[in-house]
Scaffold this motif. Structure first.
Motif, short mmCIF file in Angstrom:
data_model
loop_
_atom_site.label_atom_id
_atom_site.label_comp_id
_atom_site.label_asym_id
_atom_site.label_seq_id
_atom_site.Cartn_x
_atom_site.Cartn_y
_atom_site.Cartn_z
N ASP A 555 17.02 -85.60 -39.79
CA ASP A 555 15.82 -85.94 -38.93
C ASP A 555 15.88 -84.56 -38.02
N GLU A 556 14.86 -84.86 -37.47
CA GLU A 556 14.64 -84.37 -36.10
C GLU A 556 16.22 -83.97 -34.86
N ASP A 557 16.17 -85.32 -35.02
CA ASP A 557 17.18 -85.60 -34.32
C ASP A 557 18.28 -84.98 -34.88
N GLY A 558 19.22 -84.26 -35.72
CA GLY A 558 19.79 -84.15 -35.86
C GLY A 558 21.10 -85.24 -36.35
N ARG A 559 20.10 -86.28 -37.44
CA ARG A 559 19.99 -87.30 -37.56
C ARG A 559 20.24 -87.35 -39.60
N ALA A 560 21.65 -87.65 -40.61
CA ALA A 560 20.87 -87.58 -41.64
C ALA A 560 19.91 -88.69 -42.07
N LEU A 561 18.67 -87.74 -42.96
CA LEU A 561 17.98 -88.57 -43.78
C LEU A 561 18.18 -89.66 -43.79
N THR A 562 17.54 -91.22 -43.77
CA THR A 562 17.80 -92.63 -44.74
C THR A 562 16.86 -92.43 -45.63
N VAL A 563 17.09 -93.20 -46.98
CA VAL A 563 16.50 -93.64 -47.61
C VAL A 563 15.31 -93.87 -47.54
N GLY A 564 15.35 -94.11 -46.71
CA GLY A 564 13.72 -95.24 -45.48
C GLY A 564 12.63 -93.85 -44.91
N GLN A 565 13.40 -92.92 -44.22
CA GLN A 565 12.42 -91.53 -43.70
C GLN A 565 12.03 -90.56 -44.88
N TRP A 566 13.12 -90.39 -46.26
CA TRP A 566 12.99 -89.63 -47.53
C TRP A 566 11.34 -90.11 -47.97
N GLU A 567 11.52 -92.24 -48.64
CA GLU A 567 10.39 -92.34 -48.77
C GLU A 567 8.77 -92.45 -47.64
N ASP A 568 9.20 -92.07 -46.71
CA ASP A 568 7.77 -92.50 -45.31
C ASP A 568 7.25 -91.37 -45.71
N PRO A 569 5.64 -91.56 -46.18
CA PRO A 569 4.69 -90.79 -46.97
C PRO A 569 4.45 -89.87 -45.69
N SER A 570 4.23 -90.41 -44.43
CA SER A 570 4.29 -89.83 -43.42
C SER A 570 4.77 -88.91 -42.43
N ARG A 571 5.99 -88.77 -43.08
CA ARG A 571 7.00 -88.14 -42.39
C ARG A 571 6.99 -86.16 -42.82
N ARG A 572 6.91 -85.62 -41.77
CA ARG A 572 6.50 -84.31 -42.14
C ARG A 572 7.24 -83.38 -41.26
N ARG A 573 9.02 -84.07 -41.13
CA ARG A 573 9.70 -82.85 -40.21
C ARG A 573 11.18 -82.87 -40.92
N LEU A 574 11.54 -82.27 -41.01
CA LEU A 574 13.18 -81.62 -41.93
C LEU A 574 13.92 -80.68 -41.81
N THR A 575 14.85 -80.93 -41.34
CA THR A 575 16.04 -79.68 -41.13
C THR A 575 16.60 -79.60 -42.14
N MET A 576 17.09 -78.79 -43.19
CA MET A 576 17.93 -78.26 -44.42
C MET A 576 18.73 -77.32 -43.53
N ARG A 577 20.14 -77.64 -43.74
CA ARG A 577 21.66 -77.26 -42.70
C ARG A 577 22.96 -76.62 -44.22
N TYR A 578 23.18 -75.51 -44.52
CA TYR A 578 24.17 -75.10 -44.62
C TYR A 578 25.25 -75.41 -44.75
N ARG A 579 26.01 -76.27 -45.16
CA ARG A 579 27.28 -76.84 -44.59
C ARG A 579 28.65 -75.56 -44.39
N ALA A 580 29.01 -74.56 -44.91
CA ALA A 580 29.73 -73.78 -44.67
C ALA A 580 29.69 -72.59 -43.27
N SER A 581 28.00 -72.53 -42.67
CA SER A 581 27.96 -70.91 -42.66
C SER A 581 27.27 -71.80 -41.53
N GLY A 582 26.36 -72.90 -41.65
CA GLY A 582 25.78 -74.04 -40.28
C GLY A 582 24.70 -73.35 -39.66
#
Length: 617
Positions: A555-582
């Motif tokens: 999420d925008e705070d740098g924490r892993a998205l929870t199931v509840g956040q994935w299922e929240d229809p109003s959620r519009r923010r997301l970070t996809m971070r590559y583990r190896a390269s950062g």
């Protein structure tokens, strides 16, 4: 063709007689009877006939259209293997007149042209990076208004080799251009009374001859253009239409295949009538033996003679359709992949048509790329603001693992293509505006997942125009950050418009021509910057499907998205971070800006926009 003349051979097993028709410079005709062999091929040796000779065919036999028999010696026919024609096709009702009406069509038909043999090109690997950018080009409209291209070259294949065009392609880091059809085509019969012409070419008559309007220099012109782009590191893909031909339905013209062997080349129902799985009036029997050979021979021809790098197949399920439906192991598909000249070519399927079981996305198998309309629609819906689309956004960014398996994506990710809204119109029109097509706005897609930012069409409000450009930039950013090949339609990178027309196939005019002088330079620079970023960031151009072992979703705070956040229809923010390269892609689909935290860093991301973070090196 030999030193003493030319040998002609034509397949027509149900004909009772064939003639080779030779035409002199005054269009006087000489008919040479052809002889039939035991396999249904007709032959004749034409002494003294060499390169440049103009010719056609006539066929006699039973005439019963309801049973798929169309023999009519009054119809001059184009040899399906003619390498060139002397002029473009133009529709005339006489081309489809029933037999016995006394309508000889020689004056209306382009003539085939005998071509001197040229040395095949040595085989070379295709120029195309697996996760590269494909640039879809409608040849005529691309350069008709290009200020740097000489007027005599505008609208032709030769114009694509102009230094200014190549420089533009290189600035976008184009891996391969994909040319919309360049084979000789004919207008649909309803267009003439409307004062319109087919501008796209998806109504072919020949699978070998180039359309003289696009390639007045014939195969030599195509060959030179391909060589110039190869020199610049850019591949060339041809859009091929093997699902139907321009002879249309029972009221259509008799031009070539229909007059020679309609029951062999076209699919027919149990009642003997034409099957129409394409919406164009007929359907080619792609897996009939004689048709397979014609298709394979034409593909080999363009590889050997022009050096093209691959092919995109319009309404691709037709290539694999058998009596019981689509089969990914159909003979034609297997033979294409086994052919020594075609085995390494880029093969791209448009994986749908309107026939039974016509939607085959994900089913073409290894070695194929596929246009991914699920990507198109999910990305549009997310940026339109539809609720509950965060999960779909993540799946598409990661390569569409729900569609493609075996660890590799075969997706061609795109946001807009020739047959729909331009990218700029996607953000300016909620509804199609196809009135110029003369079909009462009934043609084209009805559901486009588009939006207009408050005003339909052109707006004088700077805030609305700024919002539209911002949306285009956000769409671009997600496209360039997605796993797999990506595709842009020419001009979308600088905001081209078709004035809300989402089916401009018949607009050979300012609606369909790219306005180079009026392009949005800021948006163009943004596109160039994204292209450089993708080229410089290997993670963005990879083709392996991403899993949780490769990336983390935050999420925008740098924490892993929870199931509840994935299922929240109003959620519009997301970070996809590559583990190896950062490397991190921060997506803010909300209207308000937000500060995203990733690892030890943070970045401000504006409303409805995307940012990329790379760790300090």
């Amino acid at each position: 063709m030999g030193p003493s003349g030319t040998r002609f051979c034509v397949w027509s097993p149900e004909a009772t007689q064939l003639w080779l028709c030779l035409f002199d410079s005054d269009d006087r005709e000489v008919r040479l009877p052809m002889l039939r062999d035991a396999d249904g091929c007709w032959h004749v040796e034409a002494a003294g006939v060499g390169a440049g000779a103009r010719y056609g065919l006539r066929a006699d036999g039973p005439y019963d259209p309801d049973a798929g028999l169309w023999f009519d010696p009054d119809k001059l026919l184009l040899d399906p293997y003619a390498p060139a024609i002397d002029r473009a096709f133009h529709y005339d009702p006489a081309l489809g007149a029933p037999r016995g009406r006394g309508c000889d069509t020689a004056r209306l038909m382009p003539k085939g042209v005998v071509a001197a043999a040229i040395e095949p090109l040595p085989p070379e690997p295709p120029r195309f990076a697996p996760g590269g950018l494909i640039y879809e080009v409608q040849v005529r409209g691309f350069t008709m208004l290009h200020p740097d291209v000489p007027p005599a070259q505008r609208g032709t294949i030769a114009a694509l080799a102009h230094p200014a065009v190549i420089a533009h392609l290189q600035s976008l880091h184009v891996s391969a251009i994909e040319l919309m059809p360049i084979n000789a085509w004919i207008d649909e019969r309803h267009l003439g009374p409307l004062g319109l012409t087919n501008a796209w070419g998806y109504n072919p008559v020949s699978y070998f001859a180039l359309d003289p309007r696009l390639a007045p220099g014939g195969m030599a012109e195509l060959r030179a253009m391909v060589a110039a782009l190869h020199q610049a590191g850019i591949g060339v893909i041809l859009d091929m239409v093997y699902n139907h031909d321009g002879e249309s339905d029972a009221q259509g013209p008799t031009l070539s295949l229909r007059g020679l062997d309609a029951r062999g080349y076209f699919r027919h129902g149990a009642d003997g009538r034409l099957i129409n799985d394409t919406g164009t009036g007929n359907s080619i029997a792609c897996n009939a033996p004689v048709t397979r050979r014609l298709i394979l021979d034409s593909l080999r021809y363009f590889v050997a003679q022009a050096g093209v790098d691959g092919f995109r197949f319009d309404l691709g399920p037709a290539l694999g359709r058998m009596a019981d439906g689509f089969d990914p192991h159909a003979p034609l598909l297997q033979e294409m992949r086994a052919d020594p000249l075609l085995a390494d070519r880029i093969l791209i399927a448009e994986p749908w048509d309107i026939g039974p079981g016509g939607y085959q996305l994900g089913n073409f198998g290894e070695g194929w790329l596929e246009w991914n309309d699920r990507y198109r629609d999910d990305m549009r819906r997310f940026w339109r603001g539809d609720a509950g689309t965060l999960g779909a956004l993540a799946t598409r960014l990661a390569g569409s693992s729900d569609i493609f398996g075996n660890g590799m994506t075969r997706s061609v990710n795109f946001l807009a293509a020739h047959d729909g809204f331009t990218l700029a119109d996607l953000t300016a029109y909620e509804q199609r505006h196809n009135d110029a097509n003369g079909e009462q706005n009934r043609d084209g897609h009805g559901e486009n997942f588009s939006w207009n930012n408050g005003v339909e069409g052109t707006s004088d409000d700077p805030a609305i125009e700024a919002a539209r450009v911002g949306d285009i930039k956000a769409l671009f950013a997600t496209l360039f950050a997605s796993r797999g090949a990506i595709m842009l339609t020419a001009g979308d990178e600088f905001g081209r418009t078709q004035q809300g027309n989402n089916n401009a196939y018949a607009q050979d005019n300012a609606i369909g021509w790219i306005d180079w002088d009026g392009r949005d330079r800021d948006l163009e620079a943004h596109s160039f910057a994204l292209a450089r970023l993708r080229a410089d960031t290997p993670d963005l151009s990879g083709v392996t499907l991403l899993s949780d072992a490769d990336v983390e979703w935050l999420d925008e705070d740098g924490r892993a998205l929870t199931v509840g956040q994935w299922e929240d229809p109003s959620r519009r923010r997301l970070t996809m971070r590559y583990r190896a390269s950062g490397v991190a892609i921060c997506v803010n689909g909300d209207a308000q800006p937000c500060r995203f935290h990733v690892a030890d860093g943070a970045i401000e991301v504006g409303g409805r926009s995307v940012a990329l973070m790379r760790p300090e090196r």
